[in-house]
Design a protein around this motif. Sequence first.
Motif, PDB file in Angstrom:
ATOM      1  N   ASP A 277      17.879   7.066  -8.184  1.00 51.63           N
ATOM      2  CA  ASP A 277      18.322   8.298  -8.824  1.00 51.63           C
ATOM      3  C   ASP A 277      19.632   8.083  -9.574  1.00 51.63           C
ATOM      4  OD1 ASP A 277      17.953  11.388  -8.931  1.00 51.63           O
ATOM      5  OD2 ASP A 277      20.058  11.075  -8.421  1.00 51.63           O
TER       6      ASP A 277
ATOM      7  N   SER B  53      19.759  15.801 -11.257  1.00 48.26           N
ATOM      8  CA  SER B  53      19.649  14.577 -10.457  1.00 48.26           C
ATOM      9  C   SER B  53      19.834  14.972  -8.990  1.00 48.26           C
ATOM     10  CB  SER B  53      20.718  13.570 -10.892  1.00 48.26           C
ATOM     11  OG  SER B  53      22.012  14.148 -10.783  1.00 48.26           O
ATOM     12  N   ASP B  54      19.838  13.988  -8.075  1.00 54.03           N
ATOM     13  CA  ASP B  54      20.020  14.302  -6.657  1.00 54.03           C
ATOM     14  C   ASP B  54      21.433  14.813  -6.399  1.00 54.03           C
ATOM     15  OD1 ASP B  54      17.449  13.477  -6.131  1.00 54.03           O
ATOM     16  OD2 ASP B  54      18.023  11.496  -5.364  1.00 54.03           O
TER      17      ASP B  54
END
Length: 447
Positions: free
Chosen positions: A238, A436-437
């Motif tokens: 990620d 994103s994470d």
Amino acid sequence: MSTVDNTPRWLAVAALAKIKNGAYSNLQLNQLINDHTMDRRDINLLTNMVYGVIQHRLTLEYWLKPFVCHPNQIDPWVKELLLSALYQWQYLDKIPQRAVFNETIEIAKVKGHPGIRRFVTGVLHQMDRSGLPSFDAIKDPDERLSITYSMPVWLINELRAQLGQEKMVSILASLNQPAKQSLRVNPAVSNVADVQAALENAGLTVEASQVSPLGLIVTEGQAVNTEAIRYGMFTVQDESAQLVVPALNVQPGDHVLDACAAPGGKTTQIAAELDKDQGGEVVALDIHANKVKLIGQNAARMHVADRVAATELDARKVGGEFGENHFDRILVDAPCSGLGLIRRKPEIRYEKQLSDSLNLQKIQLAILSAAAPTLKKGGIMTYSTCTILRQENQDVIDQFLAAHPDFELQTTPTKQGLKADRDVQTLSIYPDDYLSDGFFIACLRKK
């Protein structure tokens, strides 16, 4: 074998029943894809249905409830069949309702007895006639949010208390969007331009990451099926996770500790910055032998094995294995609740409680405290988690600094100048910031 056995709809139902019983969604999916011959379209439908039903489970169960008098008395697979029919009907606009209902009834007929077929047929037709219950009927505002976004009430309350109502709702909404297919280019083998060209030549659609200078986002095609991944030109990681290692500012001759290393994504990123001839090495720890082996395999695939010492050791015992002032840099990518990964691992939302974060806080502090003496003076220790709760992030750093006056907090750097106007030195990436994470990164310097 009956015709429904290999359809993505039946495979999704079978997978969902196992996941509800404790299996991991990603492992279940990988196994099904490996065990059955399916084209890309069927794989996409299977993946979409499994993740979609898990993501929206509280919403789907709310819709189903008025039509099933005794939900605990029906077979688990029948319930998953009905939830997956609801998911397709409400969320997949390219599939006609008739097709969804017909195939659902066909599965009930083949996999169950006549009574199950009649029951499933009756429930679907009743839903169609009556319509689904509205969220407006839920009086309690937190319960309404919980059902709307399929998130537990405790997490809603905690995010609101820490970040405010608006940010909390934004995060909840973002977590039900599909995860991006993000890659990190391996500078030990290639560069961003060459990897992008190789993937585009293989028929994929690729764009540069706005978050990480080594990141690429694949918008069409599957990167894991390319020659480039077999050559170790990139790894799947990620965008937020790619920010952790650059914050360490590793130098080619450094001796680095990766205290919680498996499966080795960040280990190989550190190793790519090191030069074996200058004495550069990363000691990568994990508590489990099978995971230590995995670190070694990843290091070999990424062509950096000569700079990686994968070691089986509990990070809390690192002081007994290495003396004081031993490492130039230390990464503590700590075990955490993983709430920043809900987009990729949707079942996490139903499995975790606030007590998990408080229990993990003790482990996180213990690892930082054990690693601290092994860092050289002037060295950097970077602490990171893939969660979004203060209990495992800022609170851990505050407690560590209170107990270790020989350390000071430094501003977490990023190559792209992310959140440059923030008024804190740590870096929090939330799932709605860049899709994103969720991640937290803090840089601690030993005075």
